[in-house]
Write a protein that holds these residues in place. Structure first.
Motif, PDB file in Angstrom:
ATOM      1  N   THR A  54      23.853 -19.344  -9.585  1.00  0.00           N
ATOM      2  CA  THR A  54      24.238 -19.119 -10.980  1.00  0.00           C
ATOM      3  C   THR A  54      25.748 -18.960 -11.061  1.00  0.00           C
ATOM      4  OG1 THR A  54      23.956 -17.685 -12.920  1.00  0.00           O
ATOM      5  CG2 THR A  54      23.943 -16.612 -10.791  1.00  0.00           C
ATOM      6  N   SER A  55      26.299 -19.172 -12.237  1.00  0.00           N
ATOM      7  CA  SER A  55      27.735 -18.942 -12.454  1.00  0.00           C
ATOM      8  C   SER A  55      27.942 -17.912 -13.561  1.00  0.00           C
ATOM      9  CB  SER A  55      28.443 -20.254 -12.825  1.00  0.00           C
ATOM     10  OG  SER A  55      27.900 -20.776 -14.026  1.00  0.00           O
ATOM     11  N   GLY A  56      26.929 -17.114 -13.838  1.00  0.00           N
ATOM     12  CA  GLY A  56      26.999 -16.136 -14.921  1.00  0.00           C
ATOM     13  C   GLY A  56      27.797 -14.899 -14.558  1.00  0.00           C
ATOM     14  N   TYR A  57      28.256 -14.213 -15.585  1.00  0.00           N
ATOM     15  CA  TYR A  57      28.945 -12.928 -15.421  1.00  0.00           C
ATOM     16  C   TYR A  57      27.900 -11.823 -15.574  1.00  0.00           C
ATOM     17  CZ  TYR A  57      33.474 -15.268 -15.839  1.00  0.00           C
ATOM     18  OH  TYR A  57      34.589 -16.062 -15.631  1.00  0.00           O
ATOM     19  N   ILE A  58      27.930 -10.841 -14.676  1.00  0.00           N
ATOM     20  CA  ILE A  58      26.890  -9.803 -14.653  1.00  0.00           C
ATOM     21  C   ILE A  58      27.136  -8.806 -15.783  1.00  0.00           C
ATOM     22  CG2 ILE A  58      25.773  -8.027 -13.274  1.00  0.00           C
ATOM     23  CD1 ILE A  58      26.830  -9.510 -10.773  1.00  0.00           C
ATOM     24  N   CYS A  59      26.129  -8.642 -16.648  1.00  0.00           N
ATOM     25  CA  CYS A  59      26.221  -7.690 -17.766  1.00  0.00           C
ATOM     26  C   CYS A  59      25.736  -6.313 -17.352  1.00  0.00           C
ATOM     27  CB  CYS A  59      25.347  -8.148 -18.940  1.00  0.00           C
ATOM     28  SG  CYS A  59      25.850  -9.670 -19.697  1.00  0.00           S
ATOM     29  N   ASN A  60      24.543  -6.285 -16.764  1.00  0.00           N
ATOM     30  CA  ASN A  60      23.879  -5.006 -16.552  1.00  0.00           C
ATOM     31  C   ASN A  60      22.922  -5.138 -15.377  1.00  0.00           C
ATOM     32  OD1 ASN A  60      23.365  -2.325 -17.312  1.00  0.00           O
ATOM     33  ND2 ASN A  60      21.467  -2.907 -18.333  1.00  0.00           N
ATOM     34  N   PHE A  61      22.780  -4.057 -14.624  1.00  0.00           N
ATOM     35  CA  PHE A  61      21.849  -4.021 -13.493  1.00  0.00           C
ATOM     36  C   PHE A  61      21.068  -2.711 -13.605  1.00  0.00           C
ATOM     37  CE2 PHE A  61      21.557  -4.541  -8.561  1.00  0.00           C
ATOM     38  CZ  PHE A  61      20.192  -4.654  -8.673  1.00  0.00           C
ATOM     39  N   GLU A  62      19.837  -2.822 -14.046  1.00  0.00           N
ATOM     40  CA  GLU A  62      19.032  -1.628 -14.285  1.00  0.00           C
ATOM     41  C   GLU A  62      17.561  -1.996 -14.171  1.00  0.00           C
ATOM     42  OE1 GLU A  62      19.285   2.136 -17.392  1.00  0.00           O
ATOM     43  OE2 GLU A  62      19.872   0.148 -18.054  1.00  0.00           O
ATOM     44  N   ASP A  63      16.751  -1.046 -13.714  1.00  0.00           N
ATOM     45  CA  ASP A  63      15.302  -1.253 -13.582  1.00  0.00           C
ATOM     46  C   ASP A  63      14.981  -2.496 -12.754  1.00  0.00           C
ATOM     47  OD1 ASP A  63      14.415   0.970 -14.834  1.00  0.00           O
ATOM     48  OD2 ASP A  63      14.043   0.032 -16.760  1.00  0.00           O
TER      49      ASP A  63
END
Length: 1065
Positions: free
Chosen positions: A635-644
Motif C-alpha cells: 500500500t502507499s497510504g498514510y496511516i491515520c489510526n491504529f486501534e483495536d
C-alpha cells in the motif's frame, strides 16, 4: 517529504541519454540521446486489486515507441500538453513536431534552419506559442499550427535558454555567458536581469536551467517565489517576478545539470553532482528545496553523469536521465493533513484562490466541510480536535491582547473541532515550525524555543470558567521555554516571548508529546525529555544522528525515531532506577534497541498496546509486535489510526488528484495477523481452539470477536466469559437476558438484532407471531414508516396511541426536511395541532390556520401562538379572534396597536373596560411627534375618536404655520380642520351622555349634563368655545384682500373690521 529510487529502465545498446521530459497531463515520457535516439514511454498501473492504488500498484510500460527521424544526438525535448504534441531537436538543428495518432507518434512538422543548433525550446502556458532559440542568437516564435509569428537575430549573442512568463507577456533569454535578458512577447528588449546570486563568483559560468512555474495549481503562499534560475556552479536564485529585488538565494554546493518545479510549485528539484572532495569521485544527487530556499531532501543516484530531471504530473515521481538509464524515484510528499474523530483533514491549493482550501471529510457519514485559510503552515490533530497553524493576517487586528511582548504576534494557532468550527485561537510570536498536540496541550516549537498552551473547549467549561477565559493566560495556561533552559517545573513566570528569540547553536528539529511526556529533538542528535503538565527537564539522551520524526507509544515508555535518511530506530525511555526524583537534567545514553529499518517514511503506534506499531517502508506496510514483523501489506497510504488491531489508512495521493470529491474507497482498513488468525480459527476450527489462541494472545478486540462468534452459536457461557474479559458490561447484561428466554427462536431473533441484522430479526419475530416485538424493534431504530406499515398490515386491532405516535414521527421526518405539505397530511392523522399550526404557517396557508384556530376549544394553549403567527403577517381580525378565544383581550389590544389598527384597539379597550388605551395613544403620538410627523399624530387621535387631543395638535400646527407666514388659504384650511375636530368632540360628548341617560331623563337634562362634562374635561375652554375663531379670522382676511383688489374699498374696510371684532356673545 521522503524520496527513494523505485525503478530503472535501460536504453538499448547503452546509448547515452541527453534529455528527458515527462508529459504532465497524459503521462508520456520522452527521452533523447546520442545517435538520434528518441523514445516515448508510458508507465501505467495494472492491477485488479482495489486496495492497490497509486505508487503501491505495479507499473509496467504500456508504451515503448522509438521515433525515427533524427540523425544527430537529440538534445532538446519539450511537451505541449494542451495539444498533445512533442517537439524535439538534435545537434544538427533539425526540429521535429510529433503528434499522437491512433496510439502511436508520427511526424507532423519538420524544420531545419541549417545554420545553427537549437539550444532551448519552450511552449507558453496555454500551448499556443513556442519560442525556439539557436546558439547563434536567432529567435523564432511560432504558433501551435506551425506558422511563424515573428523571428529575430540577436547579433553577437550566444543563446542557451528560454522561458515564458506565466501570462505569456515576457520572454527570458539565457545567454551562454550567464547573463539573462528580458524581452516582451514581440521580441523587444526590456532590460537585463540582475543576477545577485553570483556575487563574489569568478571564472566562467553557464546557466544550468530556468524554470518559471505558471501557477496552474495555485501557490503555496501569497507572493510565493516561482521563477527559478540556477547556474552550473550550484548558485540559484528564486524570484517572485522577473525584476524582483529581493530574491531567495540557494547555494547547492554541487555542479548542477538541470532544475524543475513540481506540478504545484512547492518543491524545486536540482539535479547534478556533488563536487569532488580530494580524490573521491563525484556522486550524482538530486536536491529538493522549497520556494523559500529551505532544503528538504537529498537523493543519491548511481551512475557517472546525470543530464536531466523531470517531474511526473502528480508530483509523486521523478524521472532522471543518467548515462544510458532512466531512473525513477517515488516521492512521499509532506501533505498538510491529519485525522481526528473519524474525520480526515487535508489542505490543498486552488489556482483561483490565494488561500488554502482546508477540507474536513467526515469518513463515517461521507460529508465534507470546507474552510479557506490564509498562509496555512501545518495541520495537527489529536482526539476530536485539530490545530491549524497560520501566519497572522495583517489586514485584521490582533484579537488576543494579552501577548506581553512588545511586538505584534506574527502567527496564530487555531483550535478547531472535526467539522472545522474554530473553538479558540492564540496569537504567538515564535515561528510554529513544529507542532504537536495531546488531549490537553498544544506544543509549538521554533528552532530556538517551544510554546505550550493548555487548551480547553467550551463543552468542558462551566459558566463561571467561560467568563474567565480571557484572563487565563496570566494563570499559567500558556508558557514559553528556550531550548537551552532547564525548567524545574516549579516556578511559573509571566508569558514572555522575548527570551524565545535568543539564538542557539543546536536548533530544534522535531517534537512529539503524550499526556505526560514531551520529547524535543535537536539537530545535533540530542533528545530532551520533559514532564507534562508541569514542564520539567527530566533527562537528555544523545544520538549519533539527526531525528526527522518522533513518536511516543501509548505508555510513553518507548520513543520511535525516523532520521533524515529514513532509518527507523527506537529509544527506551522507561525509568530503570527507583532512586531520584526524576526532575534533574543529567545527560544519559538511554537504552536504544538494536532494531533498525531503512526507507521508512511513516509510522504509528497502536493506541491501546505499547508494543504494537505499524510503519510504512517504501510501498509496504509492516506491523510489528514486540519488534517482530508480520508479513507486509502492499500500500502507499498514510496511516491515520491504529486501534483495536485495525489500521486505518488513507490514500492521500488519490484524494489530492480530485480533492473536492473524496471517495470512501480511498480509506482502507487493514486487520493485523492476530485478528485475521482468530477470525479464521473461529470459522474453520471452532470456538474452543480459538478461545485457547486468544488466551495466548489476549486483546479486548479478540475477546469481543470470540464473544460475538459464541453469541451466533448461542454458546452463552463462552460469550459471557469473553464479554467479561473485554469488560463489556452491556454484552454481559445481554447474555443474561438471553439466558432468561425459553425459546431458541426468540434467542436467535435477539442475537440477530444485536448484530444489526434487523430485517432478519423482524422476520423471526413475525414468524413467531410477535408483531409487538417487531414494532418495538422498529420504534427503537426510529424506522416509523415500517412501524406504520406493520401497524396497518397486521391482524387484530392496533394501538391508537402507537399509531398516533407513528403519524407524528413521520410528520416530524418530513418537517425536518421542510416538506411541509407531506408533514401536514401526517400531522392531521396524528392530531398534532401544535406542529400542524407550524406547518400551515410555513406553507402560508392562513385559511387552514384560521380553520384550525376556530376548531380549537376556548382557552386552548395553542391559541396565543396562533395569534402571534397572525400578528407577524398583519392579519388583525384573525389575531383578535384568536386572542379573545383564549381570554386575552390585552394581547388582542397590543396586537391592534402593533398593527396600527387603533380604532379596533380603542373599541376592544372600551368593550373590555381597559383604561390603558389612552396612555398607549399618547405614547405613540409622542413617538410620531419626535419623528416630526404631527399630521400622522392628528390622524392617529382622530381614528381613535380622541377628537379633543387631535384638535389641540391641529391648532398647534395651524399656529406654527401662521407664524411662518405660510399661504393664508392653507392656514385657513388648517384652522377649519381643527374646528371640525372640536365639533366632532362636541357630538361625541353629547352622544355619550345620551347613551348614559338611556331615556330616563329629559333632553334638556341630558344636554346640560353634556355641557357640564365638557367644562369638566376641557383643559382649554377658549379653544373649545371659540373653535372657529381662527378659521373665521383668516376667512375675512382673505375676503377683504379680494375686495380691496377688486376696488370695493368700503366693503373691504367693513370686512376687515368684521374680522378683527370679537364674536357677538
Amino acid at each position: 517529504m521522503f524520496i527513494y529510487l523505485s525503478k530503472k529502465i535501460a536504453i538499448p545498446n547503452n546509448i547515452r541519454l541527453k534529455c528527458v521530459s515527462w508529459n504532465k497531463d497524459q503521462g508520456f515520457i520522452a527521452c533523447g540521446g546520442d545517435e538520434g535516439l528518441l523514445k516515448v514511454l508510458k508507465l501505467e498501473t495494472q492491477t485488479d486489486d482495489a486496495k492497490l492504488k497509486g505508487l503501491a500498484a505495479p507499473s509496467n510500460l504500456s508504451m515503448n515507441q522509438t521515433l525515427e527521424g533524427h540523425s544527430g544526438a537529440v538534445q532538446v525535448v519539450t511537451w505541449n500538453e494542451q495539444y498533445q504534441k512533442l517537439t524535439t531537436s538534435d545537434q544538427n538543428g533539425l526540429i521535429i513536431v510529433w503528434m499522437l495518432y491512433k496510439g502511436c507518434w508520427y511526424e507532423e512538422m519538420i524544420n531545419n534552419r541549417n545554420k545553427s543548433v537549437v539550444r532551448s525550446m519552450s511552449w507558453n502556458a496555454d500551448g499556443q506559442k513556442i519560442c525556439i532559440v539557436y546558439e547563434d542568437g536567432a529567435v523564432i516564435v511560432g504558433s501551435v499550427d506551425g506558422n511563424r509569428i515573428w523571428g529575430k537575430e540577436l547579433k553577437g549573442i550566444q543563446l542557451a535558454h528560454v522561458a515564458w512568463s506565466p501570462d505569456s507577456k515576457i520572454l527570458l533569454f539565457g545567454m551562454a555567458n550567464g547573463e539573462i535578458h528580458i524581452y516582451d512577447n514581440q521580441g523587444n528588449f526590456i532590460m537585463k536581469m540582475t543576477v545577485s546570486c553570483l556575487h563574489n563568483v569568478t571564472g566562467a559560468i553557464s546557466i544550468a536551467g530556468i524554470h518559471w512555474y505558471a501557477g496552474s495549481e495555485g501557490y503555496v503562499e501569497q507572493d510565493c517565489p516561482c521563477l527559478a534560475i540556477c547556474f552550473d556552479n550550484g548558485r540559484c536564485q528564486v524570484m517572485r517576478y522577473e525584476n524582483d529585488e529581493s530574491p531567495v538565494f540557494i547555494d547547492t554546493l554541487m555542479n548542477v545539470a538541470s532544475i524543475q518545479w513540481n506540478q504545484c510549485g512547492s518543491v524545486l528539484a536540482v539535479a547534478g553532482s556533488l563536487r569532488a572532495m580530494a580524490m573521491e569521485k563525484e556522486v550524482n544527487v538530486v536536491q529538493f528545496y522549497t520556494p523559500f530556499g529551505e532544503h528538504l531532501r537529498t537523493l543519491k543516484v548511481p551512475g557517472k553523469q546525470m543530464t536531466e530531471v523531470a517531474w511526473e504530473g502528480g508530483g509523486l515521481r521523478i524521472g532522471l536521465a543518467v548515462d544510458s538509464y532512466i531512473y525513477f524515484a517515488n516521492i512521499r510528499p509532506d501533505y498538510k493533513w491529519g485525522y481526528c474523530s473519524n474525520t480526515v483533514v487535508y489542505a490543498y491549493t486552488k489556482p483561483d484562490r490565494l488561500e488554502y482550501c482546508v477540507v474536513f471529510w467526515d469518513t463515517k457519514n461521507n460529508e465534507k466541510f470546507v474552510k479557506y485559510v490564509k498562509s496555512l503552515m501545518s495541520i495537527t490533530t489529536s482526539g476530536d480536535f485539530c490545530i491549524l497553524a497560520t501566519k497572522a493576517d495583517d489586514t485584521h487586528p490582533q484579537e488576543d491582547a494579552d501577548v506581553e511582548s512588545g511586538n505584534n504576534a506574527m502567527y496564530v494557532l487555531v483550535l478547531c473541532n472535526s467539522i472545522g468550527t474554530p473553538l479558540d485561537s492564540k496569537y504567538i510570536d515564535i515561528d510554529p515550525l513544529f507542532v504537536t498536540m495531546t488531549k490537553t496541550h498544544v506544543i509549538a516549537a521554533s528552532k530556538e524555543a517551544f510554546y505550550i498552551w493548555q487548551y480547553r473547549v467550551a463543552k468542558k467549561l462551566t459558566a463561571m470558567e467561560i467568563n474567565q477565559v480571557s484572563r487565563t493566560r496570566k494563570e499559567g495556561r500558556e508558557r514559553v521555554y528556550h531550548i537551552d533552559d532547564s525548567p524545574s517545573g516549579t516556578t511559573e513566570g509571566p508569558l514572555d516571548f522575548a527570551k524565545a528569540f535568543t539564538a542557539t547553536r543546536d536548533p530544534i528539529c522535531c517534537i512529539t508529546a503524550t499526556d505526560k511526556t514531551l520529547i524535543v529533538g535537536r539537530e545535533s542528535g540530542t533528545i530532551h525529555k520533559y514532564s507534562l503538565p508541569n514542564v520539567a527537564l527530566v533527562q537528555k539522551y544523545s544520538l549519533n544522528y539527526r531525528a526527522y520524526q518522533l513518536s511516543l507509544n501509548c505508555t510513553s515508555s518507548r520513543l520511535a525515531i525516523i532520521d533524515i535518511s529514513g532509518v527507523l530506530t527506537f529509544l527506551d525511555l522507561a525509568v530503570r532506577s527507583s532512586s531520584g526524583d526524576g526532575s534533574g537534567s543529567q545527560a544519559g545514553t538511554g537504552d536504544p534497541s538494536k532494531f533498525e529499518r531503512k526507507d521508512v517514511w511513516d509510522m504509528q503506534w497502536a493506541n491501546d498496546n505499547p508494543d504494537l506499531f505499524a510503519m510504512m517502508e517504501k510501498t509496504r506496510m509492516y506491523v510489528f509486535r514486540n519488534l517482530d514483523p508480520e508479513e507486509p501489506i502492499q500500500t502507499s497510504g498514510y496511516i491515520c489510526n491504529f486501534e483495536d488491531l485495525e489500521i486505518k489508512s488513507v490514500l492521500l495521493d488519490e484524494i489530492m488528484k480530485d480533492p473536492e470529491r473524496p471517495n470512501k474507497d480511498y480509506l482502507i482498513n487493514f486487520e493485523i495477523r492476530s485478528l485475521r488468525d482468530s477470525r479464521l480459527l473461529i470459522e474453520k476450527v471452532g470456538i474452543e481452539d480459538a478461545s485457547q489462541f486468544i488466551e495466548d494472545n489476549p486483546h479486548p478486540r479478540l475477546w469481543r470477536l470470540l464473544a460475538e462468534a459464541a453469541l451466533q452459536k448461542l454458546d452463552l457461557k463462552t460469550a459471557e466469559q469473553a464479554f467479561v474479559r473485554c469488560k463489556d458490561y452491556q454484552g454481559i447484561e445481554f447474555v443474561k437476558s438471553l439466558g432468561n428466554l425459553q425459546s431458541e427462536a426468540m434467542k436467535q431473533a435477539e442475537v440477530a438484532a444485536y448484530f444489526s441484522r434487523f430485517e432478519e430479526a423482524e422476520r423471526m419475530y413475525l414468524d413467531m407471531d410477535r408483531r409487538d416485538l417487531a414494532i418495538s424493534l422498529r420504534i427503537k431504530l426510529g424506522d416509523w414508516f415500517r412501524v406504520l406499515q406493520l401497524l396497518k398490515t397486521g391482524s387484530g386491532d392496533c394501538d391508537d396511541a402507537v399509531l398516533e405516535q407513528a403519524y407524528n414521527a413521520i410528520g416530524d421526518y418530513f418537517a425536518d426536511r421542510q416538506k411541509w405539505v407531506n408533514a401536514v397530511q401526517y400531522y392531521l392523522q396524528g392530531r398534532n395541532q401544535e406542529r400542524l399550526a407550524e406547518c400551515y404557517y410555513m406553507l402560508e396557508d392562513y385559511d387552514g390556520l384560521e380553520r384550525l384556530a376556530s376548531s380549537l376549544p376556548e382557552n386552548h394553549k395553542l391559541l396565543p401562538d396562533i395569534g402571534q403567527m397572525f400578528v407577524t403577517v398583519g392579519m388583525c381580525e384573525q389575531t383578535v379572534n384568536a386572542y379573545l378565544k383564549c381570554n386575552q383581550p390585552k394581547a388582542a389590544v397590543d396586537a391592534c396597536v402593533h398593527l396600527n389598527q387603533w380604532n379596533k384597539a380603542v373599541e376592544l379597550a372600551k368593550n373590555h373596560n381597559m383604561k390603558e388605551i389612552k396612555s398607549l395613544l399618547a405614547k405613540y403620538a409622542s413617538h410620531l411627534l419626535e419623528k416630526n410627523k404631527p399630521l400622522e399624530a392628528v390622524e392617529l387621535y382622530r381614528k381613535a375618536h380622541h377628537f379633543l387631543d387631535a384638535a389641540k395638535l391641529m391648532f398647534k400646527i395651524a399656529d406654527e404655520e401662521a407664524k411662518k407666514g405660510t399661504r393664508p388659504l392653507r392656514v385657513k384650511k388648517l384652522y377649519v380642520l381643527a374646528a371640525l375636530l372640536v365639533e366632532n368632540y362636541h357630538s361625541q360628548v353629547k352622544t355619550s351622555q345620551q347613551n348614559k341617560a338611556k331615556g330616563k331623563t329629559s333632553e334638556a337634562t341630558s344636554a346640560l349634563a353634556g355641557l357640564l362634562e365638557e367644562d369638566a374635561t376641557s383643559s382649554d375652554n377658549r379653544m373649545v368655545d371659540s373653535a372657529w375663531r381662527g378659521a373665521e379670522a383668516y376667512h375675512f382676511f382673505l375676503l377683504a384682500q379680494r375686495q380691496l383688489y377688486e376696488g370695493y374699498m368700503v366693503k373691504a374696510m367693513k370686512t376687515g373690521l368684521r374680522g378683527s371684532c370679537p364674536p357677538a356673545s
